[in-house]
Design a protein around this motif. Sequence first.
Motif, PDB file in Angstrom:
ATOM      1  N   VAL A 102       2.522 -14.043   2.537  1.00 35.30           N
ATOM      2  CA  VAL A 102       1.392 -13.207   2.938  1.00 35.30           C
ATOM      3  C   VAL A 102       1.653 -11.751   2.564  1.00 35.30           C
ATOM      4  N   MET A 103       2.845 -11.266   2.916  1.00 33.69           N
ATOM      5  CA  MET A 103       3.164  -9.858   2.680  1.00 33.69           C
ATOM      6  C   MET A 103       3.234  -9.540   1.191  1.00 33.69           C
ATOM      7  N   ALA A 104       3.720 -10.507   0.407  1.00 37.18           N
ATOM      8  CA  ALA A 104       3.777 -10.302  -1.045  1.00 37.18           C
ATOM      9  C   ALA A 104       2.363 -10.157  -1.606  1.00 37.18           C
ATOM     10  N   ALA A 105       1.439 -10.946  -1.073  1.00 39.69           N
ATOM     11  CA  ALA A 105       0.055 -10.888  -1.552  1.00 39.69           C
ATOM     12  C   ALA A 105      -0.650  -9.618  -1.075  1.00 39.69           C
ATOM     13  N   LEU A 106      -0.268  -9.139   0.114  1.00 39.63           N
ATOM     14  CA  LEU A 106      -0.937  -7.957   0.684  1.00 39.63           C
ATOM     15  C   LEU A 106      -0.441  -6.644   0.080  1.00 39.63           C
ATOM     16  N   ALA A 107       0.833  -6.628  -0.296  1.00 33.93           N
ATOM     17  CA  ALA A 107       1.470  -5.362  -0.701  1.00 33.93           C
ATOM     18  C   ALA A 107       0.628  -4.531  -1.676  1.00 33.93           C
ATOM     19  N   PRO A 108       0.103  -5.134  -2.760  1.00 38.34           N
ATOM     20  CA  PRO A 108      -0.649  -4.297  -3.713  1.00 38.34           C
ATOM     21  C   PRO A 108      -2.002  -3.818  -3.181  1.00 38.34           C
ATOM     22  N   LEU A 109      -2.422  -4.352  -2.043  1.00 45.74           N
ATOM     23  CA  LEU A 109      -3.755  -4.011  -1.529  1.00 45.74           C
ATOM     24  C   LEU A 109      -3.707  -2.918  -0.471  1.00 45.74           C
ATOM     25  N   THR A 110      -2.525  -2.385  -0.209  1.00 42.68           N
ATOM     26  CA  THR A 110      -2.393  -1.484   0.928  1.00 42.68           C
ATOM     27  C   THR A 110      -2.074  -0.041   0.517  1.00 42.68           C
ATOM     28  N   GLY A 111      -2.048   0.830   1.537  1.00 43.60           N
ATOM     29  CA  GLY A 111      -1.707   2.233   1.293  1.00 43.60           C
ATOM     30  C   GLY A 111      -2.926   3.136   1.391  1.00 43.60           C
ATOM     31  N   HIS A 112      -4.063   2.538   1.728  1.00 39.51           N
ATOM     32  CA  HIS A 112      -5.307   3.299   1.767  1.00 39.51           C
ATOM     33  C   HIS A 112      -5.594   3.872   3.165  1.00 39.51           C
ATOM     34  N   ALA A 113      -5.211   3.117   4.205  1.00 46.74           N
ATOM     35  CA  ALA A 113      -5.646   3.458   5.556  1.00 46.74           C
ATOM     36  C   ALA A 113      -4.873   4.633   6.164  1.00 46.74           C
ATOM     37  N   TYR A 114      -5.563   5.359   7.018  1.00 47.13           N
ATOM     38  CA  TYR A 114      -4.959   6.427   7.821  1.00 47.13           C
ATOM     39  C   TYR A 114      -4.657   5.822   9.189  1.00 47.13           C
ATOM     40  N   VAL A 115      -3.381   5.819   9.572  1.00 46.83           N
ATOM     41  CA  VAL A 115      -2.957   5.129  10.789  1.00 46.83           C
ATOM     42  C   VAL A 115      -2.742   6.142  11.924  1.00 46.83           C
ATOM     43  N   ALA A 175       9.373  -3.660  15.435  1.00 45.93           N
ATOM     44  CA  ALA A 175       9.691  -2.788  14.313  1.00 45.93           C
ATOM     45  C   ALA A 175       9.156  -3.362  13.003  1.00 45.93           C
ATOM     46  N   TRP A 176       9.039  -4.673  12.929  1.00 44.26           N
ATOM     47  CA  TRP A 176       8.430  -5.208  11.707  1.00 44.26           C
ATOM     48  C   TRP A 176       7.038  -5.774  11.934  1.00 44.26           C
ATOM     49  N   SER A 177       6.741  -6.262  13.162  1.00 45.49           N
ATOM     50  CA  SER A 177       5.443  -6.916  13.344  1.00 45.49           C
ATOM     51  C   SER A 177       4.288  -5.914  13.389  1.00 45.49           C
ATOM     52  N   ALA A 178       4.476  -4.772  14.024  1.00 51.03           N
ATOM     53  CA  ALA A 178       3.386  -3.790  14.065  1.00 51.03           C
ATOM     54  C   ALA A 178       3.031  -3.297  12.653  1.00 51.03           C
ATOM     55  N   PRO A 179       4.014  -2.907  11.831  1.00 51.09           N
ATOM     56  CA  PRO A 179       3.655  -2.482  10.472  1.00 51.09           C
ATOM     57  C   PRO A 179       2.972  -3.580   9.650  1.00 51.09           C
ATOM     58  N   GLN A 180       3.358  -4.825   9.886  1.00 53.76           N
ATOM     59  CA  GLN A 180       2.743  -5.906   9.120  1.00 53.76           C
ATOM     60  C   GLN A 180       1.292  -6.132   9.543  1.00 53.76           C
ATOM     61  N   ALA A 181       1.039  -6.028  10.836  1.00 56.57           N
ATOM     62  CA  ALA A 181      -0.340  -6.163  11.318  1.00 56.57           C
ATOM     63  C   ALA A 181      -1.191  -5.003  10.796  1.00 56.57           C
ATOM     64  N   ILE A 182      -0.596  -3.826  10.763  1.00 55.35           N
ATOM     65  CA  ILE A 182      -1.294  -2.655  10.226  1.00 55.35           C
ATOM     66  C   ILE A 182      -1.639  -2.898   8.754  1.00 55.35           C
ATOM     67  N   ARG A 183      -0.708  -3.512   8.037  1.00 56.82           N
ATOM     68  CA  ARG A 183      -0.929  -3.781   6.613  1.00 56.82           C
ATOM     69  C   ARG A 183      -2.091  -4.761   6.407  1.00 56.82           C
ATOM     70  N   VAL A 184      -2.214  -5.729   7.293  1.00 58.02           N
ATOM     71  CA  VAL A 184      -3.337  -6.675   7.204  1.00 58.02           C
ATOM     72  C   VAL A 184      -4.666  -5.906   7.316  1.00 58.02           C
ATOM     73  N   LEU A 185      -4.740  -5.016   8.310  1.00 55.52           N
ATOM     74  CA  LEU A 185      -5.975  -4.245   8.519  1.00 55.52           C
ATOM     75  C   LEU A 185      -6.235  -3.293   7.348  1.00 55.52           C
ATOM     76  N   ASP A 186      -5.165  -2.755   6.813  1.00 49.80           N
ATOM     77  CA  ASP A 186      -5.246  -1.871   5.651  1.00 49.80           C
ATOM     78  C   ASP A 186      -5.831  -2.642   4.460  1.00 49.80           C
ATOM     79  N   ALA A 187      -5.290  -3.817   4.199  1.00 47.15           N
ATOM     80  CA  ALA A 187      -5.760  -4.644   3.082  1.00 47.15           C
ATOM     81  C   ALA A 187      -7.205  -5.078   3.281  1.00 47.15           C
TER      82      ALA A 187
END
Length: 317
Positions: free
Chosen positions: A36-49, A125-137
């Motif tokens: 999941v994270m490998a597929a999401l990685a290129p789709l993220t970095g847009h959101a303001y957290v 430490a890892w689950s919150a950033p990953q959930a954030i990444r889902v919303l970002d994507a």
Amino acid sequence: MIDVPALVAQAREGRPRAVARLISLVEGASPQLREVMAALAPLTGHAYVVGLTGSPGVGKSTSTSALVTAYRRLGKRVGVLAVDPSSPFSGGALLGDRVRMQEHATDPEVFIRSMATRGHLGGLAWSAPQAIRVLDAAGCDVILVETVGVGQSEVEIAAQADTTIVLLAPGMGDGIQAAKAGILEIGDVYVVNKADRDGADATARELNHMLGLGEARSAGDWRPPIVKTVAAKQEGVGEVVEALEKHFAWMANNGELASRRLRRAAQEIEAIALTALRERFGSLHGDRHLDALAEKVAQGELDSYAAADDLIASVTG
Ligand SMILES: Nc1nc2c(ncn2[C@@H]2O[C@H](COP(=O)(O)OP(=O)(O)OP(=O)(O)O)[C@@H](O)[C@H]2O)c(=O)[nH]1
Ligand SMILES: [Mg+2]
């Protein structure tokens, strides 16, 4: 097995069920997370957290909901993540949050998810950033992260945001509570909510005093503003959004945004690596190697540092 590429594609289109499904995978520490994270990685970095933290009952959920309203008026897609570090499963306090977010429940441009962690050490430490990444994507422009609970875990989650809002309310001895929990150091924006109650000005003054006690700031430093709100009536929330915009611009201009995101990524990598190491200790040796080392250390045949080196080498060498 889950069809990860299909699920990610649906989440990217902003389909709520796909987003919910992915966050459940994060919450349950699914073995498919790697994919999941490998597929999401290129789709993220847009959101303001933006993180919201503060003592129980200060109005975090009400303020989150009010901020969602404000950002929706600006045409933004908004994600909300309510994280409960103390509870082993979702429910309880988070149910109340749901009620307060009700007015946004049918808005297709708003994603509201709550997440509890399984009590794994370092799990947040890892689950919150990953959930954030889902919303970002999923195309969220802004992601609001509310933490339920007090103390260190709040501080940790807040540290995963680009900007942290610390909320206080009059008459709750909040100044002292905030100082105890260490959240006076982490605020980029301070909000004194429930300004319709007596004592809001006094709380703001006390806070201003406490913030001023820190080391002298130099020109160009960010001076955290204090905003008074009545979140329940949407009052002052526009000023909070303005303060957030200013903070974002300040961070973007001086490299702080990039360095915060780097720090966050580093912490996440470290947490994943530590979790993986711990799992390997158990799965490779069924803890037998660790037990054997422990016996030697207990009997004085081996020192604990050498034993730790041995343990690490046994799973990485
Ligand atoms: N008078 C007044 N009450 C408010 C205001 N904002 C929130 N409240 C009330 O304060 C109570 C707590 O609000 P929440 O938004 O649930 O607070 P919270 O910080 O999310 O609470 P927890 O998640 O349990 O820590 C609710 O009864 C709200 O209606 C406000 O601006 N003025
Ligand atoms: Mg709440």
